[in-house]
Structure formats: C-alpha cells, structure tokens
Design an enzyme around this catalytic site. Sequence first.
Site, short mmCIF file in Angstrom:
data_model
loop_
_atom_site.label_atom_id
_atom_site.label_comp_id
_atom_site.label_asym_id
_atom_site.label_seq_id
_atom_site.Cartn_x
_atom_site.Cartn_y
_atom_site.Cartn_z
N GLU A 80 1.24 -1.25 0.12
CA GLU A 80 -0.60 -0.90 -0.35
C GLU A 80 0.62 1.10 -0.39
O GLU A 80 1.48 1.36 0.82
CB GLU A 80 -0.73 0.12 1.14
CG GLU A 80 -2.27 1.21 1.53
CD GLU A 80 -3.14 1.78 2.29
OE1 GLU A 80 -3.95 2.57 1.98
OE2 GLU A 80 -2.62 0.32 3.05
N GLU A 105 4.26 4.90 4.56
CA GLU A 105 4.35 6.01 4.75
C GLU A 105 5.27 7.02 5.16
O GLU A 105 5.28 6.43 6.09
CB GLU A 105 2.65 6.21 5.70
CG GLU A 105 2.18 7.47 6.28
CD GLU A 105 1.96 8.33 4.85
OE1 GLU A 105 1.84 9.35 4.71
OE2 GLU A 105 0.88 7.80 4.37
N ASP A 132 9.92 7.17 1.78
CA ASP A 132 8.98 6.69 0.24
C ASP A 132 9.40 5.92 -0.54
O ASP A 132 9.91 4.61 -0.90
CB ASP A 132 10.61 7.77 -1.09
CG ASP A 132 10.14 7.74 -2.11
OD1 ASP A 132 9.03 7.59 -2.55
OD2 ASP A 132 10.79 8.42 -2.95
N ASP A 155 -2.20 11.91 -5.04
CA ASP A 155 -2.55 13.42 -5.47
C ASP A 155 -3.15 13.72 -6.71
O ASP A 155 -1.89 12.99 -7.80
CB ASP A 155 -1.30 14.11 -4.55
CG ASP A 155 -1.64 15.80 -4.65
OD1 ASP A 155 -2.39 16.36 -5.69
OD2 ASP A 155 -0.80 16.43 -3.80
N LYS A 159 -3.13 20.42 -11.85
CA LYS A 159 -3.13 21.90 -13.22
C LYS A 159 -2.76 20.93 -14.35
O LYS A 159 -1.58 20.54 -13.18
CB LYS A 159 -2.66 22.90 -12.34
CG LYS A 159 -2.89 23.57 -11.20
CD LYS A 159 -2.67 24.76 -10.89
CE LYS A 159 -3.16 25.75 -9.80
NZ LYS A 159 -2.34 26.85 -8.97
N ASP A 191 -10.70 10.55 -6.34
CA ASP A 191 -12.15 11.47 -6.46
C ASP A 191 -11.83 12.34 -8.17
O ASP A 191 -12.08 13.42 -7.53
CB ASP A 191 -12.41 12.02 -5.19
CG ASP A 191 -10.93 13.03 -4.39
OD1 ASP A 191 -10.00 12.28 -5.42
OD2 ASP A 191 -11.27 12.74 -3.66
N LYS A 230 -16.18 8.32 5.84
CA LYS A 230 -16.67 9.47 6.09
C LYS A 230 -16.54 10.24 4.82
O LYS A 230 -17.32 11.18 4.20
CB LYS A 230 -16.53 10.21 7.16
CG LYS A 230 -15.37 10.68 7.67
CD LYS A 230 -15.21 11.12 8.96
CE LYS A 230 -14.27 11.60 10.07
NZ LYS A 230 -14.32 12.48 10.75
N PHE A 231 -15.21 10.97 4.71
CA PHE A 231 -15.64 11.96 3.52
C PHE A 231 -15.82 12.05 2.25
O PHE A 231 -16.50 12.45 1.48
CB PHE A 231 -13.63 12.02 3.52
CG PHE A 231 -13.67 13.65 4.36
CD1 PHE A 231 -13.91 15.09 4.68
CD2 PHE A 231 -12.90 12.71 5.80
CE1 PHE A 231 -13.60 15.31 5.97
CE2 PHE A 231 -12.75 13.67 7.03
CZ PHE A 231 -13.28 15.09 6.95
N GLU A 232 -15.81 10.40 1.92
CA GLU A 232 -16.14 9.86 0.23
C GLU A 232 -17.42 9.71 0.70
O GLU A 232 -18.16 10.11 -0.55
CB GLU A 232 -15.74 8.65 0.66
CG GLU A 232 -15.75 8.02 -1.03
CD GLU A 232 -15.35 6.46 -1.42
OE1 GLU A 232 -15.37 6.07 -1.84
OE2 GLU A 232 -14.43 6.24 -0.17
#
Length: 259
Positions: A80, A105, A132, A155, A159, A191, A230-232
């Site tokens: 992951e 992470e 990394d 991420d 742009k 997303d 919850k944000f999804e």
Amino acid sequence: MVTDSQTSSRATVHEGHASTAPASRTHFSRVRSFVVRAGRTTTGQQHAIAQFGPRYVLPFRSAALDSDAAFGRSAPLILEIGFGMGDATAEIAKARRQDNFLCCEVHTPGVGALLKRIGEEGIENIRIIQHDAVEVIEHMLQPGMLAGVHIFFPDPWHKKRHHKRRLIQAPFVQALVERLAPGGYVHCATDWQEYAEQMVAQFSAHPLLRNQGTLDGGYASRPWYRPETKFERRGLRLGHGVWDVVFVRQEGGAPPDGP
C-alpha cells in the site's frame, strides 16, 4: 476531496535530482510518492510509535526484503502506497487477515495513528516502512513478490502544468508490473475523473495488464475490501465521483486479450 484515510498525505510525486538512469526509467527514478505536509503528532501517536514501532515498523534498506521474516509467516504480500492516517488500511487488513500488508507512509502522525490501531485492535498482518514508496519499490521489492498494490486517492496534481508530477505514469507502472506476480493486481482509487482516465490509459498501455473494470470508461465497481470513508460518503452525497481502477498482471510476455 481528501478522504479521512488520507488526511495526512496523498500518494504523489515530486521532481528530484537529475538521474543517470536510462530514459525509460528517468521518471521512476526522480519521483517521490509523497508531498511533505505539516502535521502534529499527538501524545497518543507518540506513545504508539515508542511502544509498537520496534515490532511493526521496518527500516528502509537498499537490500531485498525478506517478507516471510518480516511478518513471521508466508502469505500473499500487498503493497500500500500512502495510507494517510491508516483508517482504510486497518479495516482492509482486518478483513483480509490471510494477506500481509506492507504499507509505506512518510508522515509521522499517520504512522503513529496506524500503530495505535494496530496495538489496540491486535492487527498482526501490517508492517510499515516510513519511507518514500518509490525507493522502497526500487530497492527492497524483488521481481514477482507482490500479490497486489493499493494506491488510494493519490494527489491528482490537477493543474495541467503539474501533471508530470503524478505518480501513475509509464515508468512507474512498469516498475509495479515487474514486481507483481502473475495474477497479481493493482488497485487505484481517485476522486479526480481526469486522473482516473489517465490511470486507465496508462495501465491499459502495458501489455501484461488486463483491465478488470466492467463499468463505462473501464472503471471497476468498488471492491468489497475497500471501505468508504466518511469524507468519501460526504462527497458522493454532494455529487462528487469516486473511481476505482483495477488491473491484473497476466502470465508471459504476450499482450493480453481485451477486457
């Protein structure tokens, strides 16, 4: 939108120093899988790092990982990349206790938060490398050793001039494919629709990957093991989309049939 499993960081890329690697590997050698963001480590997270870090956090080394030794058992290994605060990671590991999860992470609050859950909930099939992920893949993972890869909400670098910083590009895809066993999968979720389209295009371009998506655009239904955060859920109520992209590595060197 950033999900609650990704509040610390998104899996992403930075340009680094120039590389002397072959042109086909230049992007992979220069990118990073994270963006540095400030964050405060709580007392509970610090205690978890001190108490559980020695057992569940592996050091980064420029040498091949012995997965069986690291986990104390032989089991399929899932990588992951960028687990944020680790909520989704913990839920997936509990639901799939037959698999081992190697989780990268860089941000200390997220590492502490996941270690806290590991200790409180007795989750034994997670190991963390606080480094990394690009360098972990390049130096520690041997060809064919992965049964799967999870990259959730990287991420999007929305742009256009920043698209070159995105993680999912051809040299990185090649590096993943080399380390996937035949039948192994890569699962991304995003997303940002334009990034989802790029993911499908990049994975589809590799001759050893076959798309498992059956929805319009080549997307997959959300696999059972990936929980909605919850944000999804809030974003979906507001009409925002989430796209899952799942590809499987084929045997041999011949291009696979179409999906």
